[in-house]
Scaffold this active site. Structure first.
Site, PDB file in Angstrom:
ATOM      1  N   SER A  20       0.841  -1.194   0.000  1.00 56.26           N
ATOM      2  CA  SER A  20       0.000   0.000   0.000  1.00 56.26           C
ATOM      3  C   SER A  20       0.875   1.243   0.000  1.00 56.26           C
ATOM      4  CB  SER A  20      -0.941  -0.042   1.210  1.00 56.26           C
ATOM      5  OG  SER A  20      -1.945   0.948   1.092  1.00 56.26           O
ATOM      6  N   ASN A  21       0.331   2.366   0.379  1.00 54.24           N
ATOM      7  CA  ASN A  21       1.090   3.615   0.399  1.00 54.24           C
ATOM      8  C   ASN A  21       0.639   4.474   1.579  1.00 54.24           C
ATOM      9  OD1 ASN A  21      -1.197   5.375  -0.500  1.00 54.24           O
ATOM     10  ND2 ASN A  21      -1.080   3.976  -2.250  1.00 54.24           N
TER      11      ASN A  21
END
Ligand code: CTP
Ligand code: CA
Length: 228
Positions: free
Chosen positions: A33-34
């Site tokens: 993810s980020n």
């Protein structure tokens, strides 16, 4: 009429807003993810709601709850977000604020990936490209394309150059470029510094709160739909 009723200026209009970060599964308990907090997208959805719009809020991992009054649809992966966005059509406008993972693991394990006792080697993850959600909506035929398609551009270098090219490549109407270098504190922070493109000519906005950016953008959108 001279007076401008903010509360009703987008009444009857439907907007899709994407927000937060997508999660690309590696196996049932792990993902890529980020650092998106979802704060900017949530603020934009709120500002549209405050002007009387109907909002389909399609969001991934986020530090803040979805705005009350939106049709909030929570998703995991970029492919899920793509499907939800296309299901939410038709719309008068679409604002793509989500930090969508560009790639996903080619094969998500059905079971948790286990270490092999005694083995020191680490697995490598094969990645494949995710669909570009913004581009897929910006390039719909005129009958189904929202009248106004707005993208963001997250850059850490050559901001104006990259953002200008991105707007053209994707075919969106407006683009808000922001510098997401860690020293700017944009990801997760409460402030944002925008370079706004509605043509190839960059317009620099002052650094302001994410709420301020949302209000400014919503005012521009209201103006656009008023034909002003
Ligand atoms: N976006 C999207 N779907 C993707 C990737 C990005 O809808 N698969 C949207 C984002 O929500 C944003 C815009 O496209 O509005 C630009 O995202 P950004 O990551 O800055 O650009 P990319 O085209 O992915 O290019 P790169 O990451 O290589 O700079
Ligand atoms: Ca990207």
């Amino acid at each position: 009429c001279a007076y401008f009723d903010k509360g009703q200026s987008l009444k009857g209009k439907h907007f899709i807003v994407t927000s937060g970060g997508t999660r690309e599964p590696i196996d049932p308990v792990r993902f890529i993810s980020n650092a998106s907090s979802g704060k900017q997208g949530t603020a934009i959805a709120q500002s549209l709601l405050d002007r009387g719009a109907k909002v389909s809020f399609i969001y991934g991992a986020s530090d803040v709850p979805p705005p009350v009054g939106a049709n909030a649809i929570t998703i995991g992966s970029a492919q899920d977000m793509y499907d939800a966005v296309h299901q939410a059509l038709p719309a008068d406008g679409a604002i793509f604020c989500a930090a969508v993972a560009d790639w996903r693991p080619a094969q998500a394990g059905a079971e948790k990936i286990k270490k092999t006792p005694g083995e020191t080697a680490a697995p490598s993850i094969q990645m494949v490209l995710n669909p570009d959600i913004l581009k897929s909506v910006a390039q719909l035929d005129a009958a189904t394309r929202p009248q106004l398609v707005v993208g963001f551009a997250a850059e850490t270098e050559k901001l104006v150059e990259h953002a200008r090219a991105k707007r053209q490549r994707k075919g969106c109407d407006w683009l808000l470029a922001n510098d997401v270098s860690p020293e700017m504190g944009t990801f997760g922070g409460d402030q944002n510094k925008i370079i706004f493109f509605r043509s190839d000519e960059p317009q620099e906005w002052d650094k302001m709160s994410k709420k301020g950016v949302a209000e400014k953008l919503a005012d521009l959108i209201a103006k656009e739909f008023k034909g002003a």
